[in-house]
Design a protein around this motif. Structure first.
Motif, PDB file in Angstrom:
ATOM      1  N   LEU A  64       8.275 -39.391 -70.732  1.00  0.00           N
ATOM      2  CA  LEU A  64       7.710 -40.629 -71.489  1.00  0.00           C
ATOM      3  C   LEU A  64       8.909 -41.601 -72.147  1.00  0.00           C
ATOM      4  O   LEU A  64       8.515 -42.779 -71.960  1.00  0.00           O
ATOM      5  CB  LEU A  64       6.801 -40.079 -72.810  1.00  0.00           C
ATOM      6  N   PRO A  65      10.025 -41.188 -72.447  1.00  0.00           N
ATOM      7  CA  PRO A  65      10.782 -42.102 -72.887  1.00  0.00           C
ATOM      8  C   PRO A  65      11.336 -43.036 -72.159  1.00  0.00           C
ATOM      9  O   PRO A  65      11.358 -44.313 -72.418  1.00  0.00           O
ATOM     10  CB  PRO A  65      12.144 -40.870 -73.345  1.00  0.00           C
ATOM     11  N   ASP A  66      11.550 -42.754 -70.642  1.00  0.00           N
ATOM     12  CA  ASP A  66      12.045 -43.884 -69.826  1.00  0.00           C
ATOM     13  C   ASP A  66      10.755 -44.735 -69.389  1.00  0.00           C
ATOM     14  O   ASP A  66      11.006 -45.866 -69.388  1.00  0.00           O
ATOM     15  CB  ASP A  66      12.069 -42.951 -68.342  1.00  0.00           C
ATOM     16  N   LEU A  67       9.352 -44.092 -69.590  1.00  0.00           N
ATOM     17  CA  LEU A  67       8.255 -45.056 -69.193  1.00  0.00           C
ATOM     18  C   LEU A  67       8.192 -46.008 -70.718  1.00  0.00           C
ATOM     19  O   LEU A  67       7.938 -47.248 -70.441  1.00  0.00           O
ATOM     20  CB  LEU A  67       6.905 -44.463 -69.311  1.00  0.00           C
ATOM     21  N   LEU A  68       8.374 -45.687 -71.801  1.00  0.00           N
ATOM     22  CA  LEU A  68       8.305 -46.113 -73.058  1.00  0.00           C
ATOM     23  C   LEU A  68       9.363 -47.436 -73.411  1.00  0.00           C
ATOM     24  O   LEU A  68       9.279 -48.495 -73.986  1.00  0.00           O
ATOM     25  CB  LEU A  68       8.176 -45.283 -74.417  1.00  0.00           C
ATOM     26  N   THR A  96      10.449 -49.406 -71.276  1.00  0.00           N
ATOM     27  CA  THR A  96       9.765 -50.585 -70.505  1.00  0.00           C
ATOM     28  C   THR A  96       9.346 -51.415 -71.523  1.00  0.00           C
ATOM     29  O   THR A  96       9.376 -52.978 -71.368  1.00  0.00           O
ATOM     30  CB  THR A  96       9.027 -50.519 -69.326  1.00  0.00           C
ATOM     31  N   VAL A  97       8.835 -50.906 -72.781  1.00  0.00           N
ATOM     32  CA  VAL A  97       8.233 -51.845 -73.748  1.00  0.00           C
ATOM     33  C   VAL A  97       8.735 -51.680 -75.057  1.00  0.00           C
ATOM     34  O   VAL A  97       8.419 -52.502 -76.025  1.00  0.00           O
ATOM     35  CB  VAL A  97       6.575 -51.626 -73.983  1.00  0.00           C
ATOM     36  N   LEU A  98       9.554 -50.742 -75.325  1.00  0.00           N
ATOM     37  CA  LEU A  98      10.099 -50.503 -76.758  1.00  0.00           C
ATOM     38  C   LEU A  98      11.600 -50.089 -76.645  1.00  0.00           C
ATOM     39  O   LEU A  98      12.302 -50.365 -75.198  1.00  0.00           O
ATOM     40  CB  LEU A  98       9.543 -49.074 -77.131  1.00  0.00           C
ATOM     41  N   SER A  99      12.360 -50.464 -77.686  1.00  0.00           N
ATOM     42  CA  SER A  99      13.661 -49.979 -77.474  1.00  0.00           C
ATOM     43  C   SER A  99      13.837 -48.604 -77.183  1.00  0.00           C
ATOM     44  O   SER A  99      13.199 -47.959 -77.329  1.00  0.00           O
ATOM     45  CB  SER A  99      14.441 -50.628 -79.081  1.00  0.00           C
ATOM     46  N   SER A 140      12.361 -42.938 -77.908  1.00  0.00           N
ATOM     47  CA  SER A 140      12.998 -41.663 -77.939  1.00  0.00           C
ATOM     48  C   SER A 140      12.233 -41.211 -79.005  1.00  0.00           C
ATOM     49  O   SER A 140      11.653 -39.796 -79.081  1.00  0.00           O
ATOM     50  CB  SER A 140      14.397 -41.772 -77.998  1.00  0.00           C
ATOM     51  N   THR A 141      11.756 -41.778 -80.285  1.00  0.00           N
ATOM     52  CA  THR A 141      11.226 -41.381 -81.260  1.00  0.00           C
ATOM     53  C   THR A 141       9.511 -41.185 -80.889  1.00  0.00           C
ATOM     54  O   THR A 141       8.836 -40.155 -81.386  1.00  0.00           O
ATOM     55  CB  THR A 141      11.496 -42.108 -82.661  1.00  0.00           C
ATOM     56  N   ALA A 142       9.084 -42.136 -80.450  1.00  0.00           N
ATOM     57  CA  ALA A 142       7.872 -42.016 -79.935  1.00  0.00           C
ATOM     58  C   ALA A 142       7.071 -41.136 -78.902  1.00  0.00           C
ATOM     59  O   ALA A 142       6.101 -40.744 -79.065  1.00  0.00           O
ATOM     60  CB  ALA A 142       7.309 -43.669 -79.591  1.00  0.00           C
ATOM     61  N   ALA A 143       8.179 -40.793 -78.019  1.00  0.00           N
ATOM     62  CA  ALA A 143       7.931 -39.953 -76.765  1.00  0.00           C
ATOM     63  C   ALA A 143       7.315 -38.482 -77.450  1.00  0.00           C
ATOM     64  O   ALA A 143       6.107 -37.927 -76.994  1.00  0.00           O
ATOM     65  CB  ALA A 143       8.939 -39.882 -75.829  1.00  0.00           C
TER      66      ALA A 143
END
Length: 305
Positions: free
Chosen positions: A259-263, A265-268, A273-276
């Motif tokens: 998920l970090p790699d996907l996120l 694309t829209v987040l820093s 890394s925090t949201a995943a």
């Protein structure tokens, strides 16, 4: 592709550890109708016993076996001294009492072992990588966790489904009053079930100990996942606990890995890394909510007998 294979194995390994914890919890909850919040404390005690006995004996295998026996004995003593008196009481009473036991075990560990965490070093023969398929190497210890957990799952299935004591356990889950009327010592049966659940929790804790730091409160967060698993799989169902644990382990591990790699694309990068991890947990809780709405008894409920 190689990363996907490795992370899938990590998810399987984590799911099987969750199964060991959830299996004991679902047996106690499904058969004894007892809500045991202190189940995570038994997981923690298994880890502390393992770190202690391995250091004392200077033998990893002997220390692990002693830790497993110590957790089994602790579970039996805990049931006999404290928890037996709570059978038939309201679930709120059981929750409050076992929450008190969480505080007791945390303070007891702090008193005996101190506030600092412990480590459990692996022997050299468990630190070498093993080639699973050409080009894919996997740590020997993590692979041994998968093998041991699968063996325990198979043994647990045989005991519950193919032996006389398993028949009594399944009968106790369906009609405790009837097996009591037939002359079965229901108190002894409950003690055995609770001891088995404690041993499974301790086994999960001691196998996780070399991977994570052994520390106070280590069983509290993972206990939440164990409750989620028995809700998804079905209360009292070993098969349900197994399947749901694999689902949860895969979702959690693969989500944290990819998920970090996907996120990003829209987040820093920092935000991704925090949201995943949070998003992975949300997916697990969403799955539980969907199961509760669509199939409240769980995906694989215990068979009615």
């Amino acid at each position: 592709m190689l990363v996907l294979v490795e992370q899938s194995l990590n998810g399987l390994q984590f799911g099987l550890l969750l199964f060991l914890l959830a299996a004991g919890l679902t047996l106690v909850f499904g058969i004894m109708d007892f809500v045991n919040l202190a189940h995570g404390s038994l997981y923690m005690m298994g880890a502390y016993f393992a770190a202690t006995f391995v250091a004392w004996t200077n033998s990893f295998v002997l220390g692990i076996l002693l830790a497993l026996g110590a957790t089994l004995l602790l579970g039996i003593l805990l049931e006999f001294i404290a928890l037996r008196h709570l059978y038939g009481r309201d679930h709120l009473d059981q929750v409050l009492a076992t929450f008190g036991l969480i505080l007791f075990f945390n303070d007891a560990v702090r008193l005996i072992w101190g506030p600092a965490g412990l480590s459990l070093p692996l022997p050299a023969w468990l630190t070498v990588p093993v080639q699973i398929v050409p080009g894919v190497f996997y740590p020997a210890y993590r692979l041994s966790i998968i093998v041991v957990a699968l063996a325990v799952a198979a043994l647990l299935y045989i005991v519950v489904m193919r032996t006389r004591i398993g028949m009594l356990i399944r009968a106790g889950a369906s009609n405790r009053e009837m097996i009591g009327a037939l002359g079965i010592n229901i108190k002894l049966l409950f003690t055995l079930v609770f001891g088995l659940g404690a041993a499974l929790a301790g086994l999960a804790g001691l196998m996780q100990a070399p991977i994570l730091t052994v520390q106070i409160g280590m069983g509290e967060n993972i206990l939440i996942l164990a409750f989620v698993i028995i809700v998804i799989g079905g209360i009292g169902s070993i098969r349900g606990a197994f399947m749901a644990a694999i689902f949860v382990g895969m979702i959690d591990t693969l989500g944290r890995a990819f998920l970090p790699d996907l996120l990003r694309t829209v987040l820093s990068s920092a935000a991704a890394s925090t949201a995943a991890p949070a998003l992975s947990s949300m997916l697990i809780y969403l799955l539980m909510a969907i199961v509760l709405v669509v199939r409240p008894e769980g995906l694989f409920p215990a068979a009615k007998r």
